[in-house]
Design an enzyme around this catalytic site. Structure first.
Site, mmCIF file in Angstrom:
data_model
loop_
_atom_site.group_PDB
_atom_site.id
_atom_site.type_symbol
_atom_site.label_atom_id
_atom_site.label_comp_id
_atom_site.label_asym_id
_atom_site.label_seq_id
_atom_site.Cartn_x
_atom_site.Cartn_y
_atom_site.Cartn_z
ATOM 1 N N LYS A 1 0.869 -1.177 0.000
ATOM 2 C CA LYS A 1 0.000 0.000 0.000
ATOM 3 C C LYS A 1 0.907 1.229 0.000
ATOM 4 O O LYS A 1 1.372 1.667 1.037
ATOM 5 C CB LYS A 1 -0.900 -0.001 1.244
ATOM 6 C CG LYS A 1 -2.205 0.809 1.101
ATOM 7 C CD LYS A 1 -2.078 2.300 1.018
ATOM 8 C CE LYS A 1 -1.716 3.074 2.224
ATOM 9 N NZ LYS A 1 -1.801 4.565 1.886
ATOM 10 N N CYS B 1 12.725 11.401 7.754
ATOM 11 C CA CYS B 1 12.469 11.111 9.164
ATOM 12 C C CYS B 1 13.739 11.125 9.996
ATOM 13 O O CYS B 1 13.694 11.380 11.194
ATOM 14 C CB CYS B 1 11.755 9.766 9.301
ATOM 15 S SG CYS B 1 12.515 8.464 8.324
ATOM 16 N N GLU C 1 8.900 1.985 11.252
ATOM 17 C CA GLU C 1 9.915 3.037 11.160
ATOM 18 C C GLU C 1 9.145 4.339 11.117
ATOM 19 O O GLU C 1 8.487 4.656 10.128
ATOM 20 C CB GLU C 1 10.787 2.823 9.918
ATOM 21 C CG GLU C 1 12.017 3.708 9.892
ATOM 22 C CD GLU C 1 11.806 4.952 9.070
ATOM 23 O OE1 GLU C 1 11.538 6.016 9.684
ATOM 24 O OE2 GLU C 1 11.890 4.881 7.842
ATOM 25 N N GLU D 1 8.459 16.863 15.246
ATOM 26 C CA GLU D 1 8.960 16.657 13.892
ATOM 27 C C GLU D 1 8.226 17.612 12.948
ATOM 28 O O GLU D 1 7.007 17.528 12.792
ATOM 29 C CB GLU D 1 8.735 15.209 13.473
ATOM 30 C CG GLU D 1 9.355 14.865 12.138
ATOM 31 C CD GLU D 1 9.214 13.398 11.793
ATOM 32 O OE1 GLU D 1 10.178 12.826 11.282
ATOM 33 O OE2 GLU D 1 8.128 12.821 12.037
#
Length: 468
Positions: free
Chosen positions: A162, A271, A237, A371
């Protein structure tokens, strides 16, 4: 799906928006839970035969995939620039080559992996885990796909992928490559759609044996909750707020520009980007000058232009998020040394953001903890090495980290005390075989090379396998 392109069962679609012009450039068919059922059924059927193929057969398949990716590298690069705005120079030098490198790393890991090891009369057998549900993000769309698909195929697993609905073009090209490489029907299946429907269906499906997601912490939690009902393996992750510690003896003329480039590459949409530069307080002014000079000389503009370093951020939601967090940093009292709100001068449309650096940041500020996922760097001063380590670890994340020092042993000492899955000393070359994954809320499990391969394997002990 099952070796063929087919229509979505819903007939619904979502717009594909160009981040440069903010205009719709196409539409993406949205899959449903029913489509996931069909894809998983195809993968389950194929697993019975693909799981017992030889290492040589799987290696040959991956070698064909690698060759086709190399042949179609420019097409893949243009697709990523079109769908998410990454600079074409960066797509050509990093996004595509690193994606290919993951396939190569899986081939290399597969070539000498011991699927059977002996402990006296006991055999330790590593077997493919089954059907792997793989959920990938929009920021490194090809790279993240190959980091998951290649080791799953190497292990003898079958796949339901996906990809992000926000950057689907490169995923569709990759699916065609898998088809053209002669992947057996049902071994590789792709279902486009939203996380809320398709992602949730993959994570909760009782015939999916393992789910691997790269995405936000929120998405990772939802996937883990959905997967818990069927007690499947979950590899995550997730987010990061990576530190970059500059020890006093580092070559600041070299490492400050490299630190800015690392934090802002891919428009800060990584990230593991080292977005917290932790520097000696008595060198703060020097660092500010070096950082400002480098950031202000970055070319921001049309990503199809070869000289462009930073294109737009990938989508409207991310643009709004970055603008909001820049305003938060100003409101919190951080010192704005370059950039700031709004688009760069001369750009009136598109999701372009000014490369922004804050200094005098403290760890209690939101910009130091959250973040941002855009071209925003925080410079944080420290007084002692102990304080630098404390600042580095003062985060809910633990994905990546950097340490800079002229003395390798000093850098090693600091690196061992940082709680993150990877630490880079003095900006080394990227390593497709280095274990990648996070501590704390950055996730669990490890990817890349043999580590990614082993996430797709189960361990079986057969006692009495050999004469005692």
């Amino acid at each position: 799906m099952n070796g063929q392109w087919r229509s979505s069962s819903s007939g619904k679609s979502s717009a594909i928006v160009c981040p440069v012009t903010e205009k719709v450039i196409g539409s993406l068919a949205l899959g449903t839970a029913a489509d996931v059922d069909d894809a998983v059924a195809a993968a389950r059927r194929a697993f019975s035969t693909f799981s017992v193929t030889s290492v040589e057969e799987r290696r040959a398949l991956l070698e064909r995939v690698q060759t086709l990716m190399e042949v179609r590298a420019e097409e893949l690069a243009v697709a990523m620039t079109t769908e998410m705005g990454t600079a074409i120079s960066f797509a050509r030098s990093a996004q595509v080559p690193f994606g290919i490198a993951h396939v190569r790393a899986a081939i290399e890991a597969l070539s000498d992996y011991a699927f059977v090891a002996h402990q006296g009369s006991t055999a330790i057998v590593r077997e493919p885990i089954g059907v792997c549900g793989l959920i990938t993000p929009w920021n490194w769309p090809l790279y993240q796909i190959t980091a998951k698909v290649a080791p799953a195929i190497a292990a003898g697993c079958t796949v339901v992928l996906k990809p992000s609905e926000l950057s689907p073009l490169s995923a569709l090209l990759f699916a065609q490559i898998m088809h053209d490489a002669g992947t057996p029907p049902g071994v590789f299946n792709l279902v486009n759609g939203t996380g809320e429907e398709v992602g949730a269906a993959v994570a909760s499906h009782p015939d999916v044996d393992m789910v691997s997601i790269t995405g936000s912490v929120r998405a990772g939690i939802l996937v883990a909750q959905s997967a818990a009902v069927t007690v499947k393996r979950v590899v995550q992750e997730l987010g990061g707020k990576s530190p970059n510690i500059l020890l006093p003896d580092a070559d600041f003329e070299r490492v400050v520009p490299l630190g800015v480039a690392s934090a802002l590459r891919n428009v800060g949409q990584s990230c593991s980007a080292p977005t917290r530069m932790i520097v000696p307080a008595d060198r703060l002014e020097e660092v500010e000058t070096l950082a400002r000079h480098h950031a202000e000389n970055m070319v921001v503009g049309d990503p199809m232009t070869q000289d462009t370093v930073l294109g737009p951020v990938a989508n409207r939601a991310q643009f709004d998020r970055v603008q909001h967090m820049i305003a938060v940093g100003i409101d919190e009292g951080a010192k704005l040394i370059c950039g700031g709100p709004g688009r760069p001068e001369g750009l009136s449309e598109g999701y372009f953001t000014r490369p922004t650096i804050f200094s005098g940041v403290t760890t209690n500020m939101r910009i130091a903890q959250e973040e941002i996922f855009g071209p925003v760097l925080c410079i944080i001063p420290y007084a002692t090495e102990e304080e630098a380590i404390m600042i580095a670890n003062d985060t809910v994340y633990g994905l990546g980290a950097h340490v800079q020092s002229a003395d390798l042993e000093s850098a090693r000492r600091v690196a061992r005390r940082i709680r993150s899955g990877q630490v880079h000393i003095n900006h080394p070359a990227w390593d497709a075989h280095a274990a990648f994954g996070g501590y704390k809320q950055s996730g669990n499990g490890r990817e890349y090379g043999v580590f990614g391969l082993e996430e797709c394997l189960e361990t079986k002990a057969i006692l009495g396998y050999a004469p005692s």
